[in-house]
Motif scaffolding. Sequence first.
Motif, PDB file in Angstrom:
ATOM      1  N   LYS A  89      -5.277  13.659   0.035  1.00 28.95           N
ATOM      2  CA  LYS A  89      -4.597  12.470   0.526  1.00 28.95           C
ATOM      3  C   LYS A  89      -5.375  11.228   0.121  1.00 28.95           C
ATOM      4  O   LYS A  89      -6.599  11.253  -0.029  1.00 28.95           O
ATOM      5  N   GLY A  90      -4.653  10.125  -0.043  1.00 28.86           N
ATOM      6  CA  GLY A  90      -5.314   8.882  -0.390  1.00 28.86           C
ATOM      7  C   GLY A  90      -4.393   7.699  -0.207  1.00 28.86           C
ATOM      8  O   GLY A  90      -3.305   7.816   0.382  1.00 28.86           O
ATOM      9  N   ALA A  91      -4.812   6.555  -0.720  1.00 30.90           N
ATOM     10  CA  ALA A  91      -4.001   5.340  -0.666  1.00 30.90           C
ATOM     11  C   ALA A  91      -4.276   4.523  -1.920  1.00 30.90           C
ATOM     12  O   ALA A  91      -5.425   4.427  -2.370  1.00 30.90           O
ATOM     13  N   VAL A  92      -3.224   3.967  -2.494  1.00 29.38           N
ATOM     14  CA  VAL A  92      -3.351   3.056  -3.629  1.00 29.38           C
ATOM     15  C   VAL A  92      -2.592   1.774  -3.296  1.00 29.38           C
ATOM     16  O   VAL A  92      -1.689   1.770  -2.460  1.00 29.38           O
ATOM     17  N   TRP A  93      -2.960   0.717  -3.981  1.00 30.82           N
ATOM     18  CA  TRP A  93      -2.403  -0.599  -3.695  1.00 30.82           C
ATOM     19  C   TRP A  93      -1.691  -1.149  -4.935  1.00 30.82           C
ATOM     20  O   TRP A  93      -2.164  -0.990  -6.057  1.00 30.82           O
ATOM     21  N   LEU A  94      -0.569  -1.791  -4.704  1.00 32.20           N
ATOM     22  CA  LEU A  94       0.149  -2.500  -5.758  1.00 32.20           C
ATOM     23  C   LEU A  94      -0.060  -3.991  -5.523  1.00 32.20           C
ATOM     24  O   LEU A  94       0.342  -4.522  -4.484  1.00 32.20           O
ATOM     25  N   ARG A 133       0.846  -1.188   0.000  1.00 34.65           N
ATOM     26  CA  ARG A 133       0.000   0.000   0.000  1.00 34.65           C
ATOM     27  C   ARG A 133       0.881   1.238   0.000  1.00 34.65           C
ATOM     28  O   ARG A 133       1.908   1.278   0.681  1.00 34.65           O
ATOM     29  N   TYR A 134       0.484   2.218  -0.796  1.00 32.44           N
ATOM     30  CA  TYR A 134       1.183   3.500  -0.829  1.00 32.44           C
ATOM     31  C   TYR A 134       0.244   4.579  -0.316  1.00 32.44           C
ATOM     32  O   TYR A 134      -0.864   4.755  -0.838  1.00 32.44           O
ATOM     33  N   ASP A 135       0.665   5.257   0.715  1.00 31.33           N
ATOM     34  CA  ASP A 135      -0.062   6.430   1.195  1.00 31.33           C
ATOM     35  C   ASP A 135       0.390   7.618   0.355  1.00 31.33           C
ATOM     36  O   ASP A 135       1.579   7.970   0.355  1.00 31.33           O
ATOM     37  N   THR A 177       4.723   7.077  -0.252  1.00 33.97           N
ATOM     38  CA  THR A 177       5.681   6.120   0.294  1.00 33.97           C
ATOM     39  C   THR A 177       4.984   4.793   0.560  1.00 33.97           C
ATOM     40  O   THR A 177       3.776   4.733   0.834  1.00 33.97           O
ATOM     41  N   ARG A 178       5.779   3.757   0.510  1.00 28.12           N
ATOM     42  CA  ARG A 178       5.261   2.402   0.665  1.00 28.12           C
ATOM     43  C   ARG A 178       5.086   2.047   2.136  1.00 28.12           C
ATOM     44  O   ARG A 178       5.949   2.323   2.962  1.00 28.12           O
ATOM     45  N   ASP A 190      10.173   1.802  -2.870  1.00 25.59           N
ATOM     46  CA  ASP A 190       9.769   2.370  -1.592  1.00 25.59           C
ATOM     47  C   ASP A 190       9.050   3.700  -1.786  1.00 25.59           C
ATOM     48  O   ASP A 190       8.277   4.121  -0.920  1.00 25.59           O
ATOM     49  N   GLU A 191       9.318   4.354  -2.918  1.00 25.77           N
ATOM     50  CA  GLU A 191       8.665   5.619  -3.242  1.00 25.77           C
ATOM     51  C   GLU A 191       7.843   5.461  -4.517  1.00 25.77           C
ATOM     52  O   GLU A 191       8.190   4.684  -5.405  1.00 25.77           O
ATOM     53  N   LEU A 192       6.762   6.198  -4.589  1.00 29.36           N
ATOM     54  CA  LEU A 192       5.913   6.210  -5.776  1.00 29.36           C
ATOM     55  C   LEU A 192       5.839   7.631  -6.294  1.00 29.36           C
ATOM     56  O   LEU A 192       5.617   8.569  -5.524  1.00 29.36           O
ATOM     57  N   ALA A 193       6.036   7.798  -7.605  1.00 31.67           N
ATOM     58  CA  ALA A 193       5.986   9.139  -8.190  1.00 31.67           C
ATOM     59  C   ALA A 193       5.457   9.034  -9.623  1.00 31.67           C
ATOM     60  O   ALA A 193       6.198   8.703 -10.547  1.00 31.67           O
TER      61      ALA A 193
END
Length: 230
Positions: free
Chosen positions: A24-29, A4-6, A185-186, A162-165
């Motif tokens: 703000k949100g959350a996405v899942w890989l 999960r990435y916040d 961030t993860r 570890d980071e999402l961009a």
Amino acid sequence: MTARYDVTIRHQRHSPVRYGLASKGAVWLVDLDDLPRLPRGLGWLVGFHSADHLGDPARTLRENVDAWLARSGVARPARVTMLAQPRVLGHAFDPLTLFSLYDHDGTRTGVVAEVRNTYGGRHCYLLRPDGQGRADVAKAFYVSPFNPVDGHYTIRVPEPDDELAVVVTLHRPGQAPFTATMTGTRSRGASLWSALGRPWRTRGVSAAIRWHGVKLYLRGLRPFPRGGHA
């Protein structure tokens, strides 16, 4: 593999008016061959469902991605991951879903970007990111009513670590009127149960889009007709 990435999602309009928003949100890989699930009988609370994405709701997400790729002349990948929001308490709205395609060596060979609008439509773009995760694709789908269906996108979709961009920039003749980013961030060891901690997030996304659309209308922007892109 589940992560999960916040995230913080930002939209910035540069013209014809300057206007920005952040949420703000959350996405899942997740791996489409090993989707996380709650125990039997509880899947209605939170989960990933074919009906919320491309293709036939009666088939699995993996089968639908494979079928779309086959129609696009792309061989079946060895592995497909999905970056998306889950359905929570019966509701799902994911403006951007990213399916990453991998060969048997673990090399990413492409990305399918599925875009959804508030009119109930969705469209998929096949991306071939370069070494920096950048790809260009012609715009072919009606998203914001305040932008016509022309120009092209530059989309930066580096592989999540570890980071999402993720960065999406719309280019129109002589200008780049819109940029959207999703950074975060993860969170390791995340469980699907955590999505129930903020069940309003998925509903809040579509509500916020409409609310900001009203504010842009009041600032003088007017919708372009959908035409054949309805």
